[in-house]
Design an enzyme around this catalytic site. Sequence first.
Site, PDB file in Angstrom:
ATOM      1  N   TRP A   1      53.335  41.114  80.332  1.00  0.00           N
ATOM      2  CA  TRP A   1      53.189  39.665  80.118  1.00  0.00           C
ATOM      3  C   TRP A   1      52.281  39.371  78.938  1.00  0.00           C
ATOM      4  O   TRP A   1      52.309  38.285  78.382  1.00  0.00           O
ATOM      5  CB  TRP A   1      52.678  38.983  81.389  1.00  0.00           C
ATOM      6  CG  TRP A   1      51.182  39.025  81.586  1.00  0.00           C
ATOM      7  CD1 TRP A   1      50.467  40.071  82.087  1.00  0.00           C
ATOM      8  CD2 TRP A   1      50.237  37.990  81.272  1.00  0.00           C
ATOM      9  NE1 TRP A   1      49.131  39.757  82.114  1.00  0.00           N
ATOM     10  CE2 TRP A   1      48.964  38.481  81.615  1.00  0.00           C
ATOM     11  CE3 TRP A   1      50.334  36.703  80.746  1.00  0.00           C
ATOM     12  CZ2 TRP A   1      47.798  37.729  81.447  1.00  0.00           C
ATOM     13  CZ3 TRP A   1      49.170  35.960  80.579  1.00  0.00           C
ATOM     14  CH2 TRP A   1      47.924  36.465  80.922  1.00  0.00           C
TER      15      TRP A   1
ATOM     16  N   HIS B   1      57.409  39.365  86.758  1.00  0.00           N
ATOM     17  CA  HIS B   1      56.622  39.002  87.939  1.00  0.00           C
ATOM     18  C   HIS B   1      55.342  38.273  87.511  1.00  0.00           C
ATOM     19  O   HIS B   1      54.998  37.215  88.047  1.00  0.00           O
ATOM     20  CB  HIS B   1      56.277  40.264  88.741  1.00  0.00           C
ATOM     21  CG  HIS B   1      55.173  40.088  89.742  1.00  0.00           C
ATOM     22  ND1 HIS B   1      55.328  39.390  90.911  1.00  0.00           N
ATOM     23  CD2 HIS B   1      53.877  40.506  89.740  1.00  0.00           C
ATOM     24  CE1 HIS B   1      54.190  39.395  91.584  1.00  0.00           C
ATOM     25  NE2 HIS B   1      53.286  40.057  90.896  1.00  0.00           N
TER      26      HIS B   1
ATOM     27  N   THR C   1      28.948  32.131  89.026  1.00  0.00           N
ATOM     28  CA  THR C   1      29.865  32.407  90.139  1.00  0.00           C
ATOM     29  C   THR C   1      29.066  32.690  91.407  1.00  0.00           C
ATOM     30  O   THR C   1      29.430  32.244  92.502  1.00  0.00           O
ATOM     31  CB  THR C   1      30.781  33.601  89.802  1.00  0.00           C
ATOM     32  OG1 THR C   1      31.329  33.387  88.505  1.00  0.00           O
ATOM     33  CG2 THR C   1      31.924  33.716  90.798  1.00  0.00           C
TER      34      THR C   1
ATOM     35  N   SER D   1      54.259  21.526  78.280  1.00  0.00           N
ATOM     36  CA  SER D   1      54.135  20.921  79.606  1.00  0.00           C
ATOM     37  C   SER D   1      52.683  20.951  80.083  1.00  0.00           C
ATOM     38  O   SER D   1      52.140  19.949  80.561  1.00  0.00           O
ATOM     39  CB  SER D   1      55.031  21.670  80.593  1.00  0.00           C
ATOM     40  OG  SER D   1      54.689  21.364  81.915  1.00  0.00           O
ATOM     41  N   SER D   2      52.036  22.111  79.934  1.00  0.00           N
ATOM     42  CA  SER D   2      50.642  22.248  80.386  1.00  0.00           C
ATOM     43  C   SER D   2      49.716  21.329  79.605  1.00  0.00           C
ATOM     44  O   SER D   2      48.815  20.704  80.170  1.00  0.00           O
ATOM     45  CB  SER D   2      50.155  23.682  80.203  1.00  0.00           C
ATOM     46  OG  SER D   2      50.808  24.527  81.083  1.00  0.00           O
TER      47      SER D   2
ATOM     48  N   GLU E   1      42.405  31.434  80.442  1.00  0.00           N
ATOM     49  CA  GLU E   1      43.544  31.249  81.354  1.00  0.00           C
ATOM     50  C   GLU E   1      43.196  31.724  82.772  1.00  0.00           C
ATOM     51  O   GLU E   1      43.595  31.121  83.761  1.00  0.00           O
ATOM     52  CB  GLU E   1      44.759  32.021  80.812  1.00  0.00           C
ATOM     53  CG  GLU E   1      45.941  32.145  81.742  1.00  0.00           C
ATOM     54  CD  GLU E   1      46.655  30.820  82.015  1.00  0.00           C
ATOM     55  OE1 GLU E   1      46.448  29.870  81.238  1.00  0.00           O
ATOM     56  OE2 GLU E   1      47.396  30.752  83.017  1.00  0.00           O
TER      57      GLU E   1
ATOM     58  N   HIS F   1      41.644  34.941  78.523  1.00  0.00           N
ATOM     59  CA  HIS F   1      40.537  34.914  79.460  1.00  0.00           C
ATOM     60  C   HIS F   1      40.255  33.523  80.010  1.00  0.00           C
ATOM     61  O   HIS F   1      40.121  33.366  81.222  1.00  0.00           O
ATOM     62  CB  HIS F   1      39.275  35.608  78.981  1.00  0.00           C
ATOM     63  CG  HIS F   1      38.439  35.939  80.178  1.00  0.00           C
ATOM     64  ND1 HIS F   1      38.706  37.002  81.001  1.00  0.00           N
ATOM     65  CD2 HIS F   1      37.457  35.251  80.782  1.00  0.00           C
ATOM     66  CE1 HIS F   1      37.910  36.972  82.045  1.00  0.00           C
ATOM     67  NE2 HIS F   1      37.135  35.912  81.943  1.00  0.00           N
TER      68      HIS F   1
ATOM     69  N   ASP G   1      47.450   5.357  89.798  1.00  0.00           N
ATOM     70  CA  ASP G   1      48.382   6.425  89.406  1.00  0.00           C
ATOM     71  C   ASP G   1      47.715   7.215  88.292  1.00  0.00           C
ATOM     72  O   ASP G   1      46.552   6.968  87.959  1.00  0.00           O
ATOM     73  CB  ASP G   1      49.723   5.834  88.932  1.00  0.00           C
ATOM     74  CG  ASP G   1      50.881   6.830  89.104  1.00  0.00           C
ATOM     75  OD1 ASP G   1      50.765   7.955  88.583  1.00  0.00           O
ATOM     76  OD2 ASP G   1      51.874   6.482  89.753  1.00  0.00           O
TER      77      ASP G   1
ATOM     78  N   TYR H   1      40.380  31.509  84.156  1.00  0.00           N
ATOM     79  CA  TYR H   1      39.565  30.458  84.786  1.00  0.00           C
ATOM     80  C   TYR H   1      40.381  29.198  85.029  1.00  0.00           C
ATOM     81  O   TYR H   1      40.070  28.442  85.946  1.00  0.00           O
ATOM     82  CB  TYR H   1      38.296  30.210  83.968  1.00  0.00           C
ATOM     83  CG  TYR H   1      37.433  31.435  84.065  1.00  0.00           C
ATOM     84  CD1 TYR H   1      36.683  31.646  85.217  1.00  0.00           C
ATOM     85  CD2 TYR H   1      37.446  32.417  83.092  1.00  0.00           C
ATOM     86  CE1 TYR H   1      35.959  32.810  85.372  1.00  0.00           C
ATOM     87  CE2 TYR H   1      36.725  33.573  83.235  1.00  0.00           C
ATOM     88  CZ  TYR H   1      35.976  33.766  84.375  1.00  0.00           C
ATOM     89  OH  TYR H   1      35.270  34.928  84.532  1.00  0.00           O
TER      90      TYR H   1
ATOM     91  N   ARG I   1      48.867  51.850  85.611  1.00  0.00           N
ATOM     92  CA  ARG I   1      49.665  50.653  85.895  1.00  0.00           C
ATOM     93  C   ARG I   1      51.056  50.819  85.292  1.00  0.00           C
ATOM     94  O   ARG I   1      51.265  51.629  84.415  1.00  0.00           O
ATOM     95  CB  ARG I   1      49.082  49.415  85.211  1.00  0.00           C
ATOM     96  CG  ARG I   1      47.707  49.082  85.471  1.00  0.00           C
ATOM     97  CD  ARG I   1      47.228  48.005  84.488  1.00  0.00           C
ATOM     98  NE  ARG I   1      47.976  46.745  84.633  1.00  0.00           N
ATOM     99  CZ  ARG I   1      47.670  45.633  83.957  1.00  0.00           C
ATOM    100  NH1 ARG I   1      46.664  45.612  83.110  1.00  0.00           N
ATOM    101  NH2 ARG I   1      48.371  44.543  84.131  1.00  0.00           N
TER     102      ARG I   1
ATOM    103  N   SER J   1      35.504  23.982  97.655  1.00  0.00           N
ATOM    104  CA  SER J   1      34.323  23.117  97.754  1.00  0.00           C
ATOM    105  C   SER J   1      34.621  21.811  98.482  1.00  0.00           C
ATOM    106  O   SER J   1      33.696  21.097  98.866  1.00  0.00           O
ATOM    107  CB  SER J   1      33.770  22.803  96.356  1.00  0.00           C
ATOM    108  OG  SER J   1      33.475  23.981  95.669  1.00  0.00           O
TER     109      SER J   1
ATOM    110  N   HIS K   1      36.531  41.861  76.548  1.00  0.00           N
ATOM    111  CA  HIS K   1      36.381  42.835  77.642  1.00  0.00           C
ATOM    112  C   HIS K   1      37.747  43.327  78.127  1.00  0.00           C
ATOM    113  O   HIS K   1      37.811  44.275  78.899  1.00  0.00           O
ATOM    114  CB  HIS K   1      35.515  42.286  78.794  1.00  0.00           C
ATOM    115  CG  HIS K   1      36.111  41.159  79.581  1.00  0.00           C
ATOM    116  ND1 HIS K   1      35.339  40.174  80.146  1.00  0.00           N
ATOM    117  CD2 HIS K   1      37.388  40.842  79.902  1.00  0.00           C
ATOM    118  CE1 HIS K   1      36.124  39.324  80.791  1.00  0.00           C
ATOM    119  NE2 HIS K   1      37.364  39.703  80.649  1.00  0.00           N
ATOM    120  N   HIS K   2      38.819  42.664  77.662  1.00  0.00           N
ATOM    121  CA  HIS K   2      40.160  43.171  77.964  1.00  0.00           C
ATOM    122  C   HIS K   2      40.565  44.270  76.989  1.00  0.00           C
ATOM    123  O   HIS K   2      41.646  44.820  77.104  1.00  0.00           O
ATOM    124  CB  HIS K   2      41.187  42.035  77.884  1.00  0.00           C
ATOM    125  CG  HIS K   2      40.956  40.956  78.905  1.00  0.00           C
ATOM    126  ND1 HIS K   2      41.501  40.977  80.161  1.00  0.00           N
ATOM    127  CD2 HIS K   2      40.201  39.828  78.857  1.00  0.00           C
ATOM    128  CE1 HIS K   2      41.116  39.909  80.841  1.00  0.00           C
ATOM    129  NE2 HIS K   2      40.324  39.192  80.077  1.00  0.00           N
TER     130      HIS K   2
ATOM    131  N   LYS L   1      27.968  29.580  93.025  1.00  0.00           N
ATOM    132  CA  LYS L   1      29.025  28.955  93.830  1.00  0.00           C
ATOM    133  C   LYS L   1      29.135  29.620  95.199  1.00  0.00           C
ATOM    134  O   LYS L   1      29.175  28.933  96.228  1.00  0.00           O
ATOM    135  CB  LYS L   1      30.369  29.058  93.091  1.00  0.00           C
ATOM    136  CG  LYS L   1      30.461  28.073  91.953  1.00  0.00           C
ATOM    137  CD  LYS L   1      31.805  28.120  91.304  1.00  0.00           C
ATOM    138  CE  LYS L   1      31.976  26.948  90.364  1.00  0.00           C
ATOM    139  NZ  LYS L   1      32.048  25.658  91.061  1.00  0.00           N
TER     140      LYS L   1
END
Lengths: 40, 539
Positions: free
Chosen positions: B144, B79, B330, B171-172, B257, B255, B108, B259, B452, B270, B304-305, B333
């Site tokens: 994951w 998932h 943040t 690809s990315s 990722e 991390h 283009d 963002y 979890r 925005s 922090h993870h 924003k």
Amino acid sequence: MQQPASFDPAQRRAAVRRTVGFLVAAIVVILGLFLLQFVV
Amino acid sequence: MAHAATQDHHDDHHEAPKSFFRRWFMSTNHKDIGTLYLIFALLMFFIGGSMAMLIRAELFEPGLQLVQPYFFNELTTMHALVMIFGAIMPAFVGLGNWMIPLMVGAPDMALPRMNNMSFWLLPFAFTILLSSFFLPGGAPAGGWTMYPPLSIQGGDSIAFLIFFVHVSGISSIMGAINIIATILNMRAPGMDLLKMPIFVWTWLITAFLLIAVMPVLAGAVTMLLTDKYFGTSFFNAAGGGDPVLFQHVFWFFGHPEVYIMILPAFGIISEIIPTFSRKPLFGYKAMVYATASIAFLSFIVWAHHMFAVGLPLGAELFFMYATMLIAVPTGVKVFNWVTTMWKGSLTFETPMLFAVAFVILFTIGGFSGIMLALVPADFQYQDTYFVVAHFHYVLVTGAAFSIMAAVYYWLPKWSGNMYSERWGKIHFWLSVISVNVLFFPQHFLGLAGMPRRVPDYNVAFADFNMISSIGGFVFGATQLIFVGVIIHCVFFAKKKATDRVWEGSKGLEWTVPSPAPHHTFSVPPVIDDSQLAHGDVGH
């Protein structure tokens, strides 16, 4: 870099190539650091 | 290679190819490739979503009902992978493909053929990943995050997962190179960097994040591969390695990722809020600098993870403070979005409803993020449902809501038709209510100690789980309305969209006809500062 490259096709192609070259070089450096893990 | 970077196009290319195969499989057109990305992302959203439905069905009440525990672990792992790499990221790439050339006045993308390849790698990558369900031993089930030693103790599905990561990573990276090359080199004359729409800015910064961290993920999973199959011991303590090293390398990717999945969302919001507030964005430059600050900080918060792995106290303090620092840009924003709305002539069409919901609900996810950043508190929260609640507020009511907002906002420009505002609003209200019923109780479950990634749980957690599952089923079913609205708009809607579509919309993308022609800006547009999305910000 405030203004984009000229609209002259040749200059624009060259600018795109430079950008891509720089980014690919950065990726190669990062991957190279990992490669070092396998040889040292 | 940079054909579209030139103005020497041929006149016979003005229309889309008639042949279905040539148009959709061999496309080099940014709009068609953008459409392909968006359709792919929607498909993955439903595949990942169906896994979520199974997870919530199993957790509807205590005990084992529907699935075996190992299959449950496969579901949670897949998932996440499908939603992150298949739904959210490709959706943003699709939006970027569609809108960036239109917003900067480019004909283009800079590298149209590579653009085609970036997309077509994805179906292959996901075929590899999803086919692992049919392997002996099943799909990856170690989460994951692929933490060793657990992830490499299963069957050969980890090899499929690693190959998937490599292919989708390529690809990315190619997509990111394309976006950077387009934004830096393809802007129309007069489109200075600080006149670009915020969505373009956020994608530029996101693309640099992708370039910096996708190779790191590729490196980490390659080390995992050689540990399993080629006798290395990078992460094997018995061989002199360290499993925690993987966590450091993974989260150095992981991390940023986070963002990568939220900065383009900030850009979308925005764009939408000024349009429906009929005011220029408050603090345009501050928004750009805040985005860049968040991107920079994202590289120095990864541990922090991992607060509970046994880091030195100094490291825990550093990563705690650095993480809390992210609240500053943040906050800038959120403040600017609210201030843009302040005293504006607000109307609440569906995109604006999703945008306002984003501001409120993403902020809830941000607050729980601050709570998780506190080292002493994190020891209590870590690996509980509180974390699940936190990142779903950020990713569902944050990233996914922004994508829905963007689809409603730009769909009239893409299709030339107006979607049904009534059904859009029904979709919104059902979504916003059910998503809170789904995820808010998970905070309580986490604080009460429910872990979890478990298929069964103590009866003490039964009520909130049942509420959460009901919310989940309603949220899942509601998304069928979204598909219905899109299909109706594209194929059946009678009401035509104007070129400008929205009364308050500004920017180059609204100067082209609706639907946007197959080729746009073959002749560079003349930039009129008063028509730019953010006005003449230099003064």
